[in-house]
Design a protein around this motif. Sequence first.
Motif, mmCIF file in Angstrom:
data_model
loop_
_atom_site.group_PDB
_atom_site.id
_atom_site.type_symbol
_atom_site.label_atom_id
_atom_site.label_comp_id
_atom_site.label_asym_id
_atom_site.label_seq_id
_atom_site.Cartn_x
_atom_site.Cartn_y
_atom_site.Cartn_z
ATOM 1 N N GLY D 158 17.851 6.196 0.972
ATOM 2 C CA GLY D 158 19.121 6.548 0.758
ATOM 3 C C GLY D 158 19.351 8.191 0.639
ATOM 4 N N SER D 165 23.691 13.997 5.416
ATOM 5 C CA SER D 165 24.971 14.242 5.775
ATOM 6 C C SER D 165 25.603 15.182 4.843
ATOM 7 C CB SER D 165 25.652 12.942 5.560
ATOM 8 O OG SER D 165 25.071 12.222 4.459
ATOM 9 N N ILE E 287 15.249 1.525 10.811
ATOM 10 C CA ILE E 287 15.843 1.888 9.688
ATOM 11 C C ILE E 287 17.043 0.999 9.492
ATOM 12 C CG2 ILE E 287 17.083 3.761 8.623
ATOM 13 C CD1 ILE E 287 14.218 4.178 8.440
ATOM 14 N N ILE E 290 16.001 -2.369 7.901
ATOM 15 C CA ILE E 290 15.407 -2.151 6.577
ATOM 16 C C ILE E 290 16.619 -1.956 5.598
ATOM 17 C CG2 ILE E 290 13.824 -0.878 4.991
ATOM 18 C CD1 ILE E 290 12.277 -0.126 7.597
ATOM 19 N N THR E 291 17.243 -1.298 6.046
ATOM 20 C CA THR E 291 18.685 -0.953 5.197
ATOM 21 C C THR E 291 19.397 -2.340 4.980
ATOM 22 O OG1 THR E 291 18.862 1.169 6.186
ATOM 23 C CG2 THR E 291 20.800 0.199 4.902
ATOM 24 N N VAL E 294 17.394 -4.273 2.506
ATOM 25 C CA VAL E 294 17.242 -3.804 1.063
ATOM 26 C C VAL E 294 18.703 -3.927 0.579
ATOM 27 C CG1 VAL E 294 17.315 -1.617 -0.073
ATOM 28 C CG2 VAL E 294 15.454 -2.137 1.743
ATOM 29 N N GLN E 332 30.069 11.598 9.211
ATOM 30 C CA GLN E 332 29.162 12.292 8.255
ATOM 31 C C GLN E 332 29.319 11.437 6.643
ATOM 32 O OE1 GLN E 332 26.576 13.054 9.074
ATOM 33 N NE2 GLN E 332 26.915 13.711 11.189
ATOM 34 N N TRP E 333 30.593 11.481 6.318
ATOM 35 C CA TRP E 333 30.808 10.797 4.954
ATOM 36 C C TRP E 333 30.421 9.319 5.183
ATOM 37 C CZ3 TRP E 333 31.342 13.035 0.625
ATOM 38 C CH2 TRP E 333 31.627 14.329 0.413
ATOM 39 N N PHE E 335 27.747 8.177 6.826
ATOM 40 C CA PHE E 335 26.177 8.231 6.454
ATOM 41 C C PHE E 335 26.294 8.520 4.888
ATOM 42 C CE2 PHE E 335 26.159 9.602 10.857
ATOM 43 C CZ PHE E 335 26.040 8.455 11.410
ATOM 44 N N PHE E 336 26.701 9.487 4.366
ATOM 45 C CA PHE E 336 26.313 9.899 3.048
ATOM 46 C C PHE E 336 26.748 8.642 2.164
ATOM 47 C CE2 PHE E 336 27.747 11.524 -1.317
ATOM 48 C CZ PHE E 336 27.032 12.632 -1.086
ATOM 49 N N ILE E 338 26.692 5.395 2.944
ATOM 50 C CA ILE E 338 25.999 4.241 3.094
ATOM 51 C C ILE E 338 24.663 4.774 2.277
ATOM 52 C CG2 ILE E 338 24.443 3.380 4.815
ATOM 53 C CD1 ILE E 338 26.811 3.331 6.649
ATOM 54 N N GLY E 339 24.244 5.985 2.291
ATOM 55 C CA GLY E 339 23.194 6.468 1.481
ATOM 56 C C GLY E 339 23.267 6.216 -0.070
ATOM 57 N N VAL E 340 24.684 6.441 -0.307
ATOM 58 C CA VAL E 340 24.768 5.873 -2.068
ATOM 59 C C VAL E 340 24.855 4.516 -1.946
ATOM 60 C CG1 VAL E 340 26.547 5.994 -3.615
ATOM 61 C CG2 VAL E 340 26.163 8.039 -2.158
ATOM 62 N N ILE E 342 22.950 2.343 -0.381
ATOM 63 C CA ILE E 342 21.599 1.676 -0.540
ATOM 64 C C ILE E 342 20.948 1.783 -1.944
ATOM 65 C CG2 ILE E 342 19.307 2.091 0.308
ATOM 66 C CD1 ILE E 342 20.408 3.113 2.969
ATOM 67 N N ILE E 343 21.228 2.979 -2.461
ATOM 68 C CA ILE E 343 20.617 3.525 -3.879
ATOM 69 C C ILE E 343 21.246 2.344 -4.921
ATOM 70 C CG2 ILE E 343 20.194 5.152 -5.489
ATOM 71 C CD1 ILE E 343 19.573 7.195 -3.408
ATOM 72 N N VAL E 346 20.354 -1.341 -5.022
ATOM 73 C CA VAL E 346 18.880 -1.551 -5.458
ATOM 74 C C VAL E 346 19.009 -1.446 -7.030
ATOM 75 C CG1 VAL E 346 16.578 -0.986 -5.372
ATOM 76 C CG2 VAL E 346 17.736 -0.992 -3.337
ATOM 77 N N ALA E 347 19.957 -0.371 -7.358
ATOM 78 C CA ALA E 347 19.694 -0.019 -8.734
ATOM 79 C C ALA E 347 20.535 -1.293 -9.544
ATOM 80 C CB ALA E 347 20.520 1.252 -8.995
#
Lengths: 259, 259, 314, 357, 357
Positions: D158, D165, E287, E290-291, E294, E332-333, E335-336, E338-340, E342-343, E346-347
Amino acid sequence: MTEPILKARNLVKRYGKVTALDHCDFELMPGEILAVIGDNGAGKSSLIKALSGAVQPDGGEIWLDGKKVEFASPLDARAHGIECVYQTLAMSPALSIADNMFMGRELRKPGIMGSLFRKLDRPAMEKFAREKLNELGLMTIQNINQAVETLSGGQRQGVAVARAAAFGSKVVILDEPTAALGVKESRRVLELIRDVRSRGIPIILISHNMPHVFEVADRIHIHRLGKRLCVIRPDDYTMSDAVAFMTGAKEAPGEPMAA
Amino acid sequence: MTEPILKARNLVKRYGKVTALDHCDFELMPGEILAVIGDNGAGKSSLIKALSGAVQPDGGEIWLDGKKVEFASPLDARAHGIECVYQTLAMSPALSIADNMFMGRELRKPGIMGSLFRKLDRPAMEKFAREKLNELGLMTIQNINQAVETLSGGQRQGVAVARAAAFGSKVVILDEPTAALGVKESRRVLELIRDVRSRGIPIILISHNMPHVFEVADRIHIHRLGKRLCVIRPDDYTMSDAVAFMTGAKEAPGEPMAA
Amino acid sequence: DSACLITKTDTNPFFVKMKEGAEAKAAELGIELKSYAGRIDGDNESQVAAIEACIADGAKGILLTPSDTSAIVDSVKAARDAGILVIALDTPLDPIDAADATFATDNFQAGLLIGEWAKATMGDAAANARIGLLDLAISQPSVDVLRDQGFLQGFGVDLGDPNKWGDETDPRIVGHEVTAGNEEGGLTAMEALLAKDPDINVVYTINEPAAAGAYEALKAVGKEGSTLIVSVDGGCPGVKNVAGGVIGATSQQYPLLMASKGIEAIAAFAKDGTKPAPTEGKNFFDTGVTLITDKPVDGVESIDATKGAELCWG
Amino acid sequence: MTSNGNTAAGFEEGLQGASEKVAEFHDDKSLLKRVQHWLHQTPSAVPMIVLAVSVVVFAILSENFFRATTMSTILQQIAIVGILGCAQTLVILTAGIDLSVGAIAVFSSVLMGQLTFRYGIPAPMAIVLGLALGTAMGAINGLLISRLKLPPFIVTLGTWQIYLSANFIFSANETIRSQDIAESAPALQFWGNAVQPGGVKILFAVFLMIALVAIMSYVLRHTAWGRHVYAVGDDAEAAQLSGVRTDRMILQVYALAGLFCAIAGWVMIGRFGSVSPTASTGQLGNIQSITAVVIGGISLFGGRGSIVGMFFGALIVGVFEMGLRLVGTDPQWTFFLIGVLIIFAVAVDQWIRKVSS
Amino acid sequence: MTSNGNTAAGFEEGLQGASEKVAEFHDDKSLLKRVQHWLHQTPSAVPMIVLAVSVVVFAILSENFFRATTMSTILQQIAIVGILGCAQTLVILTAGIDLSVGAIAVFSSVLMGQLTFRYGIPAPMAIVLGLALGTAMGAINGLLISRLKLPPFIVTLGTWQIYLSANFIFSANETIRSQDIAESAPALQFWGNAVQPGGVKILFAVFLMIALVAIMSYVLRHTAWGRHVYAVGDDAEAAQLSGVRTDRMILQVYALAGLFCAIAGWVMIGRFGSVSPTASTGQLGNIQSITAVVIGGISLFGGRGSIVGMFFGALIVGVFEMGLRLVGTDPQWTFFLIGVLIIFAVAVDQWIRKVSS
Ligand SMILES: Nc1ncnc2c1ncn2[C@@H]1O[C@H](COP(=O)(O)OP(=O)(O)OP(=O)(O)O)[C@@H](O)[C@H]1O
Ligand SMILES: Nc1ncnc2c1ncn2[C@@H]1O[C@H](COP(=O)(O)OP(=O)(O)OP(=O)(O)O)[C@@H](O)[C@H]1O
Ligand SMILES: OC[C@H]1O[C@](O)(CO)[C@@H](O)[C@@H]1O
Ligand SMILES: [Mg+2]
Ligand SMILES: [Mg+2]
């Protein structure tokens, strides 16, 4: 004396530099409870792993019912009617009690659903599992679909023992089934062992608990330094003698297979 | 009666739906061996984890030497002189015996190498570890730099016990130190326990082995359903009584803290 | 004597052809040629490592199609300091004089041609066009900016800063998406633009692989007939696509020429140290560009696909 | 002690005179076994041997290979991966994994550059800020892993996307040109300076990498903190119970890894001259550093291996890439062979562990 | 049984009348707890809810979002990731990981194409061969993991590079044009066909993905083989001892994963029209899959989660990408965020496990 139901000769198993089994012999008679005792690291677990297909011995031979056998895996031994409760219990924590009891011998639905689509017969498996647990009067599990990880250590050991007892048709092997158990829970396991024997199935019991061993065993296999040192009857010797033999404090009686 | 060296009142610990400690009290007197017995899942391990900082209780208070303490971690408890051998041993398999014995209290070289460069004093740690192991006469370990994973279960348990005995200045806690041990190995641990007591250090011993408990304990804390049910002296009651109390078969004697 | 060819990737047919051309010429002139490439379009570090290998190998000259036109400049300087002739192919460095010479298509001109053609083809409808732009990479390497801005200029859009794309304010522009210059990138980028505005009717693409991807996306929603795709490259598959109506017009480049000219320049340099000269009036050597279309328009010079097929590469 | 004690355990009198022998050991003295044993004891030996062999092979295949300049070029090519590898080693020793190393490095270099150029902060100050921010990014990973108990793979999957980005957004995709940096903020390019003993150019960056490996090797082996890193990776719960502050340790390890990544970011400016948000390290740095770690014989399950092994691992990859380039193999064959090398290195390692166990 | 038995354990007579109570359970009936419990029992519930919420949010933010065509575009965009996700789910359920999924997919599609066009094999035959070769690539992973006992991460890190470069070498980097395929080997593009109920186009590929998820969901839940997959991931040694042929199982799982990847490769031809060795799926497929896994709530430690969750995970990513594009954010936002995501996913999962444990 009748023929042994399970017999081994000259079993050898090495782990790197350690020789866990050093030309070890073994015999189990029909219908008996055979205890196996010995120091830590004497090779008891290695012996029963070899007998139940969990490890492949580097040498030696095994006979079941007079026929030579070679078990490639625990599944193989199971197909021959040998059930084993390992020291580590060997359960899948996230799976249910029924899933665990039937692991590797699942029941399939009758008809095309089972034969073609290989669908599991969940109700049948659950019914059987519940029956077995109740029959053995071992515990008060509310939900047969509970994951094993939600059970207490004692309940877990109970499920493992019940599994072996339910499916073992030729031989049941228990490796220190009461090590982590309290007084009450241990007592239940001992009762269960007698119960299985009363169904005519012989049992191999590994234990460090001398009173338990002398209470239930018909014969005691004393293991020392990777070999069978001797076999004694609990009526002929005291616990103190057994301890002395297994620790090397006293010379073992001159029985046939003494090292 | 003197003041307890370690005292707890109303300890509560919950794991999800399970209440492992349910307003539990506890007292350890100076210089005594206090056994803690109880069924599987009664909450014995939870109790000593709370006392040694391994878990933080949800409620309740702990006093050491009359002063209120709150242990944030096992390290914290250790700093107060409380050493614990957990049921799981808590060793780092790939590290050496000396590394394990000194984990969290490593010795540093004297002078600038130690203070500025924080260099470990390996020779000193090894010497100390070897001495302790020999002194306790516990085992025949050839190489103090051996990884713990290459030791047998019994040897491993020995190292853990030796570590606690060597460093515990106020209290030594042992959670089922002999569960996996053979007759010989268990005997050694019992001797060690007496040894530590003879140095004036009190010991808490958790065990399912009644003969052992009645042999070494000065007092027996009986735990049931997350609480202290009662405390008895082994001279006043039989093993049979103790078992009856802890399993709920008999009413506990009317001692102060009975539930 | 040995020379190096360092391309952006070794998977875009354009670079594959360029490599073949260079190899053929090198064999003819008795030069040993080693070829390197980045892992993906935009992979600067691999190109740096390749330059360093060429220096270590004692190469006489390097032909480079830079992935990141400004980031690579120092490595180029190191090579030149080591006495190596460095020629940029296809994509000028930033600044352009960081290389000893540049053999390239006039990329702005290439864009301009397809822009003018698209505008003329649409006629009055151009005033209300819905324009999608499929660019190369967010790092905006020179080739990316030049073609994009050339196209917009040709189409009559105000460029804003001509040194970057994306700052235009013309409401006819639906959006810019990056494609990494390959089919998959072209496809997903086109799908995104279509979701933004299903009425897009002109699509600029950085190159023909991206155009092929865009076409698939348009076909998927049944708009392949009603949307004008323009591109740059003029590879044989691209020219066929012009003939087949997939691409309306494409600006043909000549990679084989870039490669063979480059090798010749290195051979000359190795012999007597002469450096190649740029085209009159430009700061690079123009390898030429030709508009290919089967629907010529007035005022924009072009050749048809049959003719283009004779000149095409790959 | 108590009246009924000794009766109950009465059978234990049998113990008197018990033998001390525990189990039989056959000490196999064959040469092969002894070699295996030595290899087992010396975790960085396998990569060292692979390295030596590959150097010799390439020296035979290409005359230009075994030269001082080529060697120094290889070292300079692995400087960044080597420093990222220090970060990755620390994390992997704790049984974690950090997929965000490359992203932190690139973002840190962009931060240093833009703080200087866009916000006019003096370069040395901008560098310190960049290092601090890189450390903070690592610390965020560490916090999510140690406090929220999330798996490292997922957290850094993540944050990899997030940092990368953020890097593009913050930089507005602008590259800062080398000439501009050299002119007005040469401190940013510090690690690109070189010494030239006997005409062979060696970048400061190379010395930095070697120094970091040496320091970390000392720290891991000879300080309590280092032993705790191993203990946490070996068995986190055991470490916690035996007195290691596991949570704090993990936080420190990821934060320190972040710092190393930021240092790598600074080194990137020196090595490439410019500051570019699109540097492929952002995408590939994680795989490259994990490859170095793995070839270097460090266990992905934590607790086993040495940072010097990672250094050899990075060198092996560098030697392979350069060697194959000089031999003139197609780049795709290079990737192919590195794939084979990864599997081969780990298979050898496994074999040694198995036979000498 | 024996004379001295009952004396030794004499203290056990205290057991007579022992209570049956084991531990105290407070059954917390608060709504929150019950919700948590339900979520815990239903592993795909969290991703389902996240999906529903994001659809609603985007529908509010952009009028173009909640349209049949947009929805069908999202489905078609996730078709490939969804099929790769089936492969990844299987592998991750056994506590493994497969970094080579994308490489196998791309290489298989190239094999199908080149066998047809370069070697003149009839397309249906080439497809069968391509599927078989993809399965073989998976089986190679499986063999290295199950026989040589190498860690899955490393094996597939190596084979990822190997398969991908083999793909470039074999294809000679040639792209096969969509028009040529349509003309002479339309079978290759089969999954690109579509049905058009009410004018909304839905690709065959979408139906295939849904069918595969449904079949695998059935297999994992209702057959012995499926239970064994979970058992192996849960505790491989326990599974082995209780009668599962672990090695064979792992081999089968990786081989089947290879087959799914090859199917994804075939679908790629239908979706992209052309056959291109450079398809970015080769680099990013791992990736991406896996994303999806997850976010879908499947544990990277094996043994827990459902393949339906993976499907929702893929959908969430698809919805996010499309939704954010329509809202007009910078890619880019996306991707940003999507990163958030993912975390965050799972949290939440961790929180549910913790509180309802
Ligand atoms: N998987 C293994 N790898 C290496 N050594 C092993 C392995 N399993 C057992 N050993 C070694 O083999 C010897 C015999 O072990 P085994 O487990 O059979 O003893 P045991 O009699 O069951 O002991 P315990 O009473 O402690 O269970 C020991 O020295 C042990 O360390
Ligand atoms: N980490 C944990 N998570 C959830 N439940 C736990 C945890 N640790 C203990 N428990 C539960 O708390 C209760 C008390 O456990 P504890 O380990 O203290 O018992 P014990 O008396 O030590 O038992 P034993 O004799 O089997 O060791 C049990 O029901 C157990 O399942
Ligand atoms: O990816 C961008 C590159 O693609 C080409 O158009 C070839 O297809 C090159 O001219 C350009 O550099
Ligand atoms: Mg054993
Ligand atoms: Mg306990």
